[in-house]
Enzyme design. Structure first.
Site, PDB file in Angstrom:
ATOM      1  N   GLY A  11       5.752 -15.312  14.956  1.00 48.40           N
ATOM      2  CA  GLY A  11       6.859 -14.735  14.185  1.00 48.40           C
ATOM      3  C   GLY A  11       7.625 -15.798  13.424  1.00 48.40           C
ATOM      4  CB  ILE A  54       5.179  -9.158  25.101  1.00 51.72           C
ATOM      5  CG1 ILE A  54       6.178  -9.938  25.930  1.00 51.72           C
ATOM      6  CG2 ILE A  54       5.796  -7.887  24.580  1.00 51.72           C
ATOM      7  CD1 ILE A  54       5.691 -11.273  26.331  1.00 51.72           C
ATOM      8  CE1 TYR A 142      15.887  -7.084  17.210  1.00 49.58           C
ATOM      9  CE2 TYR A 142      17.974  -7.198  16.033  1.00 49.58           C
ATOM     10  CZ  TYR A 142      16.865  -7.821  16.572  1.00 49.58           C
ATOM     11  OH  TYR A 142      16.747  -9.184  16.478  1.00 49.58           O
TER      12      TYR A 142
HETATM   13  N1  SER Z   1      17.524 -10.775  11.531  1.00 47.90           N
HETATM   14  C1  SER Z   1      17.601  -9.673  12.467  1.00 47.90           C
HETATM   15  C2  SER Z   1      17.400  -8.385  11.805  1.00 47.90           C
HETATM   16  O1  SER Z   1      17.783  -8.256  10.661  1.00 47.90           O
HETATM   17  C3  SER Z   1      18.940  -9.685  13.157  1.00 47.90           C
HETATM   18  O2  SER Z   1      18.805 -10.227  14.408  1.00 47.90           O
HETATM   19  O3  SER Z   1      16.919  -7.479  12.407  1.00 47.90           O
END
Ligand code: SER
Length: 312
Positions: A11, A54, A142
């Site tokens: 990543g 994972i 998230y």
């Molecule tokens: N860069 C990430 C996102 O935009 C934030 O943790 O999901």
């Protein structure tokens, strides 16, 4: 840290962190784990690399035990915009991945780094100078996995003595790997568009202010917190850290100073705009500065200069 395993090594962060750790600790002592994304050829050639989901706890533990790993840097996760399109999958990967890492670390006595995010905050959090300890009621999947992850890491430290540490990253900007599925990705895409087409269509409103950081500072933060003296840490997980905070309009203005023909227009994506609107505009990172001497090197102008130099 002597033998380090990095999940999510293919990543955006892992692509830069893996070589940095290999330089410091020796190629053979840094084990890179990737899954969906094809690894950068250097990542594959410079040291041990495994392809693994994972959620495969047994597979992961076998690698950790076979190589006597003492530190796991757990970067594998779905980012904010992707997580909104597949929330159940995001919960499964982000939470079960972390649970596996913590359980393996408990059994195999590893330290753990877990990256939280500005996404661990929500619309009821104070959005200017967001304090270290404040309201955390995120309304994105998230964000829910990030705040849960912070709590789970604290729990594993308090209950089982697992040496967990972590920071809340802002949007990360780098030229070596393109981010995937994040809300802050515009701040990377804009550079490619500026150099190729001298024009960028931004999916966030021009006044959307968010915290950001150039990748070398993010890599330094991970190394620094993992090597810090834990007796000096009152917090362990979820340290606010930031290096700059800007809007698309301000970033475009800074790019225009170096590419005068550059223009920007806006076609707002309601999903990503709503996510961005729920996040802080600027976090207060004084606790990280005090507890482990966090000090970023790059501001907006320095970052823009280096991004354009490196990509052109
Ligand atoms: N860069 C990430 C996102 O935009 C934030 O943790 O999901």
């Amino acid at each position: 840290m002597k033998k380090i395993l990095i999940t999510g090594a293919t990543g955006q962060i892992g692509t830069e962190l893996t070589p940095a750790l290999r330089n410091k600790f020796g190629n053979e002592n840094v084990f890179a784990i990737g899954h969906k994304r094809r690894p950068d050829p250097n990542l594959h050639a410079s040291g041990p690399y495994y392809s693994l989901d994972i959620r495969d706890c047994h597979g992961l533990e076998t690698i950790v035990a076979a190589h006597d790993v003492d530190t796991i840097i757990h970067l594998a996760s779905l980012l904010s915009a992707t997580a909104e399109t597949q929330p159940q999958q995001a919960w499964d990967i982000n939470m079960n991945g972390l649970t596996n890492v913590l359980e393996i670390s408990r059994r195999q006595q590893c330290a753990v780094f877990f990256p939280s995010s500005i996404a661990a905050f929500g619309p009821t959090t104070p959005s200017d100078n967001t304090p270290q300890d404040t309201i955390q009621r995120p309304n994105t999947m998230y964000g829910i996995t990030k705040v849960s992850g912070e709590l789970l890491c604290d729990y594993y430290y308090q209950r089982f003595g697992v040496d967990t540490r972590g920071v809340r990253f802002p949007g990360l900007i780098s030229y070596k790997a393109i981010p995937g599925g994040g809300t802050t990705d515009y701040a990377v895409h804009i550079f490619y568009a500026a150099l190729r087409e001298q024009h960028y269509v931004c999916y966030l409103r021009p006044d959307t202010r968010l915290d950001m950081m150039y990748m070398p500072d993010a890599i330094a933060a991970i190394m620094q917190i993992m090597e810090s003296d834990t007796t000096a840490l009152a917090h362990r997980n979820g340290f606010n850290i930031t290096a700059m905070s800007f809007t698309p309009e301000q970033l475009a203005y800074e790019i225009k100073k170096l590419i005068p023909e550059f223009t920007i227009t806006y076609t707002v994506d309601p999903v990503r705009q709503a996510i961005a609107d729920s996040w802080p505009r600027h976090m207060d990172d004084s606790v990280a500065r005090a507890e482990w001497r966090w000090a970023p090197q790059y501001d907006l102008a320095a970052m823009v200069r280096e991004m354009l130099d490196s990509l052109s």
